[in-house]
Motif scaffolding. Structure first.
Motif, mmCIF file in Angstrom:
data_model
loop_
_atom_site.group_PDB
_atom_site.id
_atom_site.type_symbol
_atom_site.label_atom_id
_atom_site.label_comp_id
_atom_site.label_asym_id
_atom_site.label_seq_id
_atom_site.Cartn_x
_atom_site.Cartn_y
_atom_site.Cartn_z
ATOM 1 N N THR A 198 0.830 -1.203 0.000
ATOM 2 C CA THR A 198 0.000 0.000 0.000
ATOM 3 C C THR A 198 0.867 1.257 0.000
ATOM 4 O O THR A 198 0.601 2.215 -0.747
ATOM 5 N N ALA A 199 1.907 1.241 0.824
ATOM 6 C CA ALA A 199 2.796 2.397 0.905
ATOM 7 C C ALA A 199 3.564 2.594 -0.404
ATOM 8 O O ALA A 199 3.716 3.723 -0.885
ATOM 9 N N ALA A 202 1.276 3.984 -3.181
ATOM 10 C CA ALA A 202 0.942 5.397 -2.972
ATOM 11 C C ALA A 202 2.159 6.312 -3.069
ATOM 12 O O ALA A 202 2.049 7.522 -2.871
ATOM 13 N N ALA A 204 4.920 6.271 -1.128
ATOM 14 C CA ALA A 204 5.553 6.637 0.151
ATOM 15 C C ALA A 204 7.037 6.303 0.189
ATOM 16 O O ALA A 204 7.765 6.822 1.045
ATOM 17 N N PHE A 205 7.485 5.438 -0.713
ATOM 18 C CA PHE A 205 8.903 5.067 -0.733
ATOM 19 C C PHE A 205 9.668 5.743 -1.878
ATOM 20 O O PHE A 205 10.802 5.369 -2.148
ATOM 21 N N ARG B 194 6.233 7.748 7.379
ATOM 22 C CA ARG B 194 5.440 8.060 6.199
ATOM 23 C C ARG B 194 4.827 6.799 5.595
ATOM 24 O O ARG B 194 3.658 6.792 5.183
ATOM 25 N N ALA B 195 5.610 5.735 5.534
ATOM 26 C CA ALA B 195 5.090 4.466 4.998
ATOM 27 C C ALA B 195 3.947 3.960 5.867
ATOM 28 O O ALA B 195 2.907 3.529 5.354
ATOM 29 N N THR B 198 0.814 6.185 5.379
ATOM 30 C CA THR B 198 0.177 5.914 4.093
ATOM 31 C C THR B 198 -0.622 4.617 4.155
ATOM 32 O O THR B 198 -1.760 4.543 3.679
#
Lengths: 223, 223
Positions: A198-199, A202, A204-205, B194-195, B198
Motif C-alpha cells: 500500500t505504501a 501510494a 511513500a517510498f 510516512r510508509a 500511508t
C-alpha cells in the motif's frame, strides 16, 4: 569424520585465497551451523567445530583465528547460496511470498536456530556483526529486483527506494522475533506485505517525494 | 556507596512484594543499567552490581537470584516510568515523532547502550526475554493511543490494528539496529513514519479488510 581430513591436502586449483579448500570450508561451516543451532553463541567452542568437521583444532585456529572467525566465515559462506527472491508476476504476490518465507523459516526451529544464533553473535562479536551486515546487505540487494520488476510493470512509481521496501516487508517480523519476542505467523507476514504494498503504490517510498516532504510542518532545521 | 546501605532496612510500608524497598531496587537497577552499558550481557557480574549499588552481593543473590534476575528486574522497573507517546495533534506528526524518538535514542551511545544490552541479553536468558517481551508489550500498548486518537479524528479508519501500526513505525529502525546492522537516522525515521501513515490511511491495517483479502490470488488453503 575422517572423510573430511583428506580435504586438508587440497587438489591443485581448489585452493581459495587464504589456502582453504572449498570442501574443508563447507565442512567447517556445517559444523559451525550445527553448533550454533545446538549451543548458540558464544557457548559454541572451537573444539566442537573440530570434532564435528573432522578438521584439527590447530588448523581451525591457524586458518580462521578462532570462534569469531569461524562464525564470520560461516555467514560469508551462507551468503554464497543460490537463493533467489520469488517471482509471482505481481508485486503483491512477491512481497507476500517474501514475508511468508521469513515467517515460515523462523516458525521451524530447525531452520530458525542458525540465523537466530548469527543475530545473537553480532551483539557479542564485532566480526560477526560485520559479517551479518554484509550478509543482509547482499541478501536484501537480491530482493530489490522484486521492486524493480514492479516499477517496470507500472505497479510502483519510478524512484521507489527498493532497498527500503524489501526491508520494510521483513521488519515487522524481525522486530517481533528478536526485539519484542512476540509470535510471528503468516497472518502477520501478510499484514506486513500488505502495508508495504500500500505504501509503495501510494509513492511513500519514492525518495524524491520523501525529500520534498521531510520538513513536515516545522522549520527546515527540524530534520 | 554506603548511602544506599540504609535502604536495606526499610521504613514501614515501603516494602514491595519480595521484601525489596523501592530505594534499594532503584539503586540496584541503576547499577545494572550502568553495568550493561559498560560491559554488556553476560559480561556484567553480580559483583559489579554489588559494588556500584552498595547492596551486598549476598543480598543481591538472595533477593534477585543472580544476574538474570537482576537484568529482568531492571527491565521491569524501566517499564514503570512515566513516558507517554507524543501528542502533536495529527497522526502524521505523532508517528514521525515516535520514529524520531527511536532514531534519536539509538543515535546517542549513552542512551542506546542499556536498551541494546537488554535486547542482547534476551538471546542468552529466557528470563530476560520474558521481561523484554513484557516491557515492549506495555510500551507499545501505551503508543496505541496515537492511533486511537487518529481514528476518533477521522484520520484513520475504524478497526485499524493500533498495535501493528505502532510496531510498524519502529520496525524498520530496529531491523537496521539489531539485525542488518545498518545506520539509522531521522531520514529513515521519517520514511518509516510516512510508509506507516500511508498504509494506515489506505486501510491496510484494518483487521477485517485484511481477513477478507488474505487469500490473495491463490486457493484458500494457501494461507
Amino acid at each position: 569424520m575422517t572423510e573430511i581430513e583428506g580435504a586438508q591436502t587440497p587438489a591443485p586449483g581448489s585452493r581459495r585465497p587464504g589456502g582453504r579448500t572449498a570442501r574443508t570450508r563447507a565442512a567447517v561451516r556445517d559444523a559451525v551451523l550445527t553448533g550454533l543451532a545446538e549451543h548458540g553463541y558464544p557457548a559454541l567452542t572451537v573444539e566442537y567445530v573440530a570434532e564435528h568437521s573432522g578438521v584439527h583444532k590447530t588448523t581451525l585456529y591457524r586458518r580462521w583465528g578462532g570462534l569469531e572467525g569461524l562464525v564470520a566465515d560461516a555467514l560469508d559462506l551462507a551468503g554464497e547460496d543460490a537463493w533467489a527472491p520469488p517471482d509471482t508476476g505481481s508485486l503483491d504476490g512477491d512481497l507476500r511470498a517474501l514475508a511468508r518465507e521469513v515467517a515460515d523459516s523462523f516458525a521451524d526451529p530447525a531452520t530458525a536456530a542458525a540465523p537466530t544464533a548469527f543475530v545473537a553473535a553480532a551483539f557479542q562479536s564485532e566480526r560477526a556483526a560485520d559479517a551479518l551486515r554484509a550478509f543482509y546487505a547482499e541478501r536484501f540487494g537480491r530482493c530489490e529486483v522484486v521492486v524493480d520488476r514492479a516499477v517496470s510493470r507500472g505497479e510502483a512509481p519510478a524512484g521507489t527506494d527498493a532497498g527500503a521496501v524489501v526491508r520494510s516487508v521483513s521488519a515487522p517480523l524481525f522486530l517481533r522475533l528478536f526485539v519484542t519476542r512476540e509470535p510471528v505467523d503468516r497472518a502477520l507476514a501478510d499484514q506486513a506485505a500488505r502495508a508495504a504494498l500500500t505504501a509503495v503504490t501510494a509513492g511513500a517510498f519514492v525518495t524524491d517525494s520523501l525529500a520534498a516532504d521531510s520538513s513536515g510542518g516545522g522549520s527546515p532545521a527540524a530534520g
